[in-house]
Design a protein around this motif. Structure first.
Motif, PDB file in Angstrom:
ATOM      1  N   ARG A 146      -3.994   5.372  12.103  1.00  0.00           N
ATOM      2  CA  ARG A 146      -2.882   4.610  11.899  1.00  0.00           C
ATOM      3  C   ARG A 146      -1.980   5.110  10.530  1.00  0.00           C
ATOM      4  O   ARG A 146      -0.795   4.579  10.245  1.00  0.00           O
ATOM      5  N   TYR A 147      -2.624   5.452   9.612  1.00  0.00           N
ATOM      6  CA  TYR A 147      -1.779   5.968   8.367  1.00  0.00           C
ATOM      7  C   TYR A 147      -1.173   7.459   8.702  1.00  0.00           C
ATOM      8  O   TYR A 147      -0.409   7.871   7.629  1.00  0.00           O
ATOM      9  N   TRP A 186      -3.146 -11.444   6.527  1.00  0.00           N
ATOM     10  CA  TRP A 186      -4.443 -11.485   6.038  1.00  0.00           C
ATOM     11  C   TRP A 186      -4.474 -13.038   5.198  1.00  0.00           C
ATOM     12  O   TRP A 186      -5.853 -13.222   4.826  1.00  0.00           O
ATOM     13  N   LYS A 225      15.031   3.722   3.136  1.00  0.00           N
ATOM     14  CA  LYS A 225      14.067   3.745   1.483  1.00  0.00           C
ATOM     15  C   LYS A 225      13.772   5.360   1.147  1.00  0.00           C
ATOM     16  O   LYS A 225      13.243   6.025   2.029  1.00  0.00           O
ATOM     17  N   ARG A 250      10.276   8.132   3.148  1.00  0.00           N
ATOM     18  CA  ARG A 250       8.943   7.654   3.598  1.00  0.00           C
ATOM     19  C   ARG A 250       8.897   7.682   5.086  1.00  0.00           C
ATOM     20  O   ARG A 250       7.680   7.386   5.466  1.00  0.00           O
ATOM     21  N   ARG A 256       2.517  -9.285   2.145  1.00  0.00           N
ATOM     22  CA  ARG A 256       2.176  -8.125   1.562  1.00  0.00           C
ATOM     23  C   ARG A 256       0.894  -7.437   2.323  1.00  0.00           C
ATOM     24  O   ARG A 256       1.076  -6.239   2.431  1.00  0.00           O
ATOM     25  N   PHE A 257      -0.118  -8.234   3.173  1.00  0.00           N
ATOM     26  CA  PHE A 257      -1.090  -7.659   3.512  1.00  0.00           C
ATOM     27  C   PHE A 257      -1.037  -8.247   5.297  1.00  0.00           C
ATOM     28  O   PHE A 257      -1.099  -9.562   5.396  1.00  0.00           O
ATOM     29  N   ASP A 275      -8.254  -0.178   2.859  1.00  0.00           N
ATOM     30  CA  ASP A 275      -6.788  -0.410   3.314  1.00  0.00           C
ATOM     31  C   ASP A 275      -5.843  -1.316   2.426  1.00  0.00           C
ATOM     32  O   ASP A 275      -4.535  -1.173   2.452  1.00  0.00           O
ATOM     33  N   ARG A 276      -6.387  -2.194   1.638  1.00  0.00           N
ATOM     34  CA  ARG A 276      -5.550  -2.927   0.767  1.00  0.00           C
ATOM     35  C   ARG A 276      -4.932  -2.182  -0.264  1.00  0.00           C
ATOM     36  O   ARG A 276      -3.829  -2.029  -0.514  1.00  0.00           O
ATOM     37  N   LEU A 306      -4.238   1.155   0.300  1.00  0.00           N
ATOM     38  CA  LEU A 306      -3.481   1.943   0.707  1.00  0.00           C
ATOM     39  C   LEU A 306      -2.071   1.214   1.334  1.00  0.00           C
ATOM     40  O   LEU A 306      -1.187   1.954   1.591  1.00  0.00           O
ATOM     41  N   ASP A 307      -1.958  -0.070   1.015  1.00  0.00           N
ATOM     42  CA  ASP A 307      -0.751  -0.881   1.520  1.00  0.00           C
ATOM     43  C   ASP A 307       0.292  -0.435   0.478  1.00  0.00           C
ATOM     44  O   ASP A 307       0.230  -0.765  -0.577  1.00  0.00           O
ATOM     45  N   GLY A 308       1.271  -0.023   1.142  1.00  0.00           N
ATOM     46  CA  GLY A 308       2.659   0.609   0.196  1.00  0.00           C
ATOM     47  C   GLY A 308       2.404   1.708  -0.623  1.00  0.00           C
ATOM     48  O   GLY A 308       3.332   1.950  -1.266  1.00  0.00           O
ATOM     49  N   VAL A 309       1.259   2.532  -0.566  1.00  0.00           N
ATOM     50  CA  VAL A 309       1.195   3.804  -1.141  1.00  0.00           C
ATOM     51  C   VAL A 309       1.974   4.781  -0.630  1.00  0.00           C
ATOM     52  O   VAL A 309       2.055   4.953   0.864  1.00  0.00           O
TER      53      VAL A 309
END
Lengths: 260, 624
Positions: free
Chosen positions: A18-19, A123, A151, A159, A223-224, B15-16, B18-21
């Motif tokens: 997914r990344y 989360w 952005k 990105r 955020r998460f 995963d935390r 990696l969030d936003g990097v």
């Protein structure tokens, strides 16, 4: 050479996969096609590449069980064999889940109105009532204007995903900077709290994080989260249809289904 | 789950992070062909570290070779680790997560060996950055018994002295055999770290800097670098793989999930180059030339294509068109790979019509354009550096490129080569004018021309190791002079790119540095210098302050002409090429005399074959 066969596949993109960005995902499919030795049709020109058309692009970080893509082949290939060959040569996290033959003259999925169902897991634990009242509030509004902009990141490269804002200023986008205004309310077909901290939504022209940001939740809550696309639909005429059921060829020949 | 396994970073924590990097795909495993082994059942664990980003490191073929050599052993595992970008490093520091290997997410400080590839001097601060993020003690002698051995290899290991304090050992030359010997030794590891290193020092090609002492003269030059213990070799000779055909080559290299710098699979045609360009470090440290056979290359290319799915195979080498059967190779591979539309690319070519024809054969030149590297503008200066390219070669190559339908050409030059004068820069302008008028005669308009000029950095183990780098102010003057010359020659048709002279200056300091520079590198790192090779990340002022704090004059290293008999910091490290040969080449350079290539001519007597026990390419005895 004109393609002889068109195979539609539902593909999952989960786990580490997914990344991958949309372009990464395209390259991954391309390489798996080359490794598989399947008789894929190549595009013409200086820089030929395997011919396939994804229905949509998935944002980085989202997982999905409904990435639909049409593949074109030079020789008749059994869709089941196609799925098996691909699954043997794909990376972990990317998996062909379903295949079907499609009429060669069927319209491109990307040209049709589209909608997706997402499952969002926050989360941060959030009281069920609070979440439900926010969701009700959202659904009761008639229109929710939202400015979407592109952005840039620190190293100068875009990105590849969008971010937006609900600033109080009149929704006048700076088009030179690639901004545009959308109506979020109209883009949301349904929005439900499925379980504590879990929201499902069926949306057309917007992203789940854009909807979530309009729910006035705490910043830390946003955020998460884990987002998964669970279904995808197209609307060739008046009804939303599963693309695996649209213009697919009748008969038992060449349907495949695989577990995850 | 036992102790080692339990140390792997849990997926949720990753995963935390990696969030936003930016570009998170570079920090996750699960690429195609990645090898995952059980840490509990594997005796020897090696972390292959590249001191730059994933995108840069994954493009390096040497790392792929070592990865496959180690992972093909049942008793060993190798995993990869790269320098995280600041945003990721920040997230890791905040969360207290030490630098971990991609495949298992086990911290690299839990591995037996962390091996760095040293490809360029401006990656040195990144080595400290990665050790720091890993929680590994920076100084070799201060490291605890249970910390990994930190070793280094690659071209910079031929003068690793500025990094000597931070490394337990360096490997000189080809790594594919010696890495296995190190694995076997470390696996049997008994007794203390110091004893293990002592044993390692007896492996041919392994240099353990702590067992050598450097002494200095009053004038700051080196008096001697000598062993401090019996049994330690006074000179460490590089390792070479004698038969490249029998050497392992990774036929299933890891295919990245995200775009990398060289997004194609590399096939190494041959190792070494004996053209003898006098500025070129690679040309001396990788000698002698060893080719793979046509049959082996064909076999490898077919497998590489099937196992990776890449759309391009790069036929890599220091000068690919010099492969003895390049025409046969190119036509056979084109035929074999065309059904899958796999194209070939030739990354480093001679400047001649033959090479342009080759390019035409393998790819649509329009796609990638073509770059010529005459390095110097005048024939005199090209002869000084032994480039072996005449203006006729160059113009023939240019005509061939125009024949192929190209209307954009790139040229690569160096500024500040020994003996360079303004006339040599004028000659670049004249060359460009000539290229433009040839094109005009054909098409009635100007072509698009890009001229790139780097700054010459004198490198150890080359005939120019004695030479001063031209001072920075003078380099800048020459850059603007050349800019004017080019503007006059081609106006808007010419695009001129030049290299940051400040980066080249620091590169020159480190390239011929000694152990006293460890302090400078460390201070530069603490002052925030990382990713120095990235133009927009390089912090010159901080580097200057680091020198000042360490009480070191950078010009002593970069801009000083060395005495003929000066003892160099790297004299105890041998490439096999004799110092007297380099001195002779230096004299010939002064007289603009050419030295032929021993592949097609007689032996030039560099000494590498007898020194390393390799038969001469043409048989017979070395003329040395």
């Amino acid at each position: 050479m004109a393609p002889r066969q068109r195979i539609r596949a539902r593909i999952s993109k989960t786990g580490s996969a997914r990344y991958m960005s949309h372009l990464d995902f395209m390259r991954t499919l391309e390489r798996a096609l080359r490794r598989s030795g399947l008789p894929i049709t190549y595009t013409e020109g200086y820089n030929p590449h395997p011919k396939f058309s994804p229905a949509t692009a998935l944002p980085v970080g989202y997982s999905s069980e409904a990435e639909i893509s049409d593949f074109f082949l030079d020789r008749y290939t059994d869709p089941y064999e196609f799925g098996c060959a691909m699954n043997g040569r794909l990376v972990a996290g990317v998996h062909v889940m379903e295949t079907s033959g499609v009429a060669l003259n069927s319209p491109a999925l990307a040209s049709l109105p589209q909608s997706s169902v997402y499952e969002v897991l926050l989360w941060e634990a959030l009281p069920l009532e609070e979440l439900e009242s926010r969701v009700r509030g959202f659904m009761m509004r008639e229109s929710i204007p939202y400015v979407r902009r592109r952005k840039e990141v620190s190293d100068g490269r875009p990105r590849g995903d969008d971010t937006g804002s609900h600033e109080a200023r009149p929704a006048k986008p700076d088009t030179r900077r690639g901004e545009k205004v959308i109506d979020l309310r109209r883009a949301v077909l349904s929005l439900k709290v499925a379980a504590p901290s879990t929201i499902t939504m069926w949306v057309t022209d917007c992203r789940p994080d854009e909807v979530l940001r309009s729910l006035d939740l705490d910043k830390n809550v946003l955020r998460f989260m884990t987002v998964k696309k669970t279904s995808f639909y197209v609307k060739p005429r008046e009804k939303w249809l599963d693309p695996m059921e649209f213009d697919t060829l009748p008969g038992s020949a060449g349907r495949g289904k695989w577990g995850m | 789950m036992d102790a080692t396994r339990a140390e792997a970073l849990p997926l949720e924590v990753r995963d935390r992070l990696l969030d936003g990097v930016t570009r998170p795909a570079r920090y996750v495993d699960d690429e195609f062909n990645a090898v995952k082994k059980d840490h509990d059942r594997t005796a020897f664990k090696f972390a292959l570290a590249f001191p730059d980003t994933y995108e840069v490191g994954m493009s390096h073929i040497g790392s792929h070779i070592l990865y496959s050599v180690l992972n093909s052993r049942s008793d060993a595992l190798a995993e990869r680790v790269y320098a995280p970008w600041d945003d990721m490093a920040g997230a890791m520091r905040r969360a207290g997560v030490p630098l971990f290997a991609l495949e298992s997410r086990v911290p690299i400080r839990c591995f037996d060996v962390v091996g760095f590839t040293l490809q360029y001097e401006l990656s040195y601060t990144n080595v400290l950055y990665m050790l720091d993020l890993a929680g590994i003690t920076l100084k070799s002698v201060e490291r605890g018994e249970h910390e990994p051995l930190v070793i280094g290899g690659g071209p910079c290991a031929f003068n690793p002295e500025p990094l000597a304090d931070f490394f337990d050992a360096f490997v000189l030359g080809d790594g594919e055999e010696v890495i296995g010997e190190i694995a076997t030794l470390v696996e049997r590891r008994k007794g203390r770290r110091e004893d293990l290193l002592l044993e390692m020092a007896s492996i041919s090609g392994v240099y353990v800097p702590r067992f050598y002492r450097a002494e200095y003269r009053k004038d700051g030059t080196i008096a001697d670098v000598s062993p401090t213990k019996p049994g330690i070799p006074p000179i460490v000779k590089k390792r070479v793989v004698k038969d490249l055909d029998k050497a392992p080559f990774p036929i299933s290299p890891v295919v990245p999930n995200t775009e990398v710098v060289h997004d194609r699979v590399s096939l190494e045609l041959f190792r070494g180059c004996t053209r003898g360009c006098r500025f070129c470090s690679a040309g001396f440290v990788y000698r002698p030339v060893r080719e793979r056979s046509l049959q082996r290359l064909e076999d490898l290319a077919t497998k590489l294509s099937a196992n990776t799915g890449y759309d391009e195979i790069s036929l890599g080498s220091l000068s690919s068109s010099d492969y003895s059967r390049i025409r046969d190779l190119v036509s056979r591979l084109s035929e074999r790979l065309s059904p899958q539309r796999v194209s070939l690319s030739l990354p480093s070519l001679r400047v001649d019509a033959f090479s342009v024809d080759l390019v035409k054969q393998v790819e649509t030149v329009r796609k990638s354009g073509i770059t010529f590297a005459p390095e110097a503008g005048s024939q005199r200066l090209r002869d000084v550096i032994n480039k072996g390219v005449t203006e006729e070669d160059l113009m023939e190559a240019v005509e061939a490129a125009f024949d192929a339908g190209l209307d954009a050409l790139k040229f690569y030059f160096m500024i500040g080569l020994p003996t360079e004068r303004d006339e040599d820069l004028d000659a670049i302008g004249a060359l460009v004018s000539k290229v433009i008028s040839r094109y005009k005669a054909r098409r009635g308009k100007k072509p698009r021309i890009t001229v790139s000029a780097s700054v010459f950095v004198p490198k150890p183990h080359t005939p120019f190791q004695w030479e001063p780098q031209v001072k920075r102010q003078e380099v800048q003057r020459r850059q603007s002079y050349l800019a004017q010359v080019l503007a006059k020659a081609g106006g808007r048709a010419v695009k001129f790119n030049w290299h940051d002279s400040r980066q080249s200056f620091i590169e020159a300091v480190l390239a011929r540095g000694d152990r006293r520079l460890a302090k400078v590198v460390e201070r530069a790192y603490h002052r925030g210098c990382i990713f120095d090779a990235w133009d927009d990340r390089f912090r010159y002022e901080e580097w200057l302050k680091a020198h000042e704090e360490a009480g070191i004059d950078p010009e002593f290293y970069a801009n000083r002409a060395r005495r003929d008999d000066e003892r160099f910091p790297w004299d105890h490290l041998s490439t096999g090429v004799s110092r007297s040969y380099l001195a002779r080449e230096r004299e010939k350079a002064k007289e603009s005399l050419l030295t032929p290539d021993c592949r097609w001519d007689e032996c030039t007597g560099c000494g590498v074959c007898p020194a390393l026990g390799i038969p001469l390419p043409g048989g017979g005895d070395c003329s040395w």
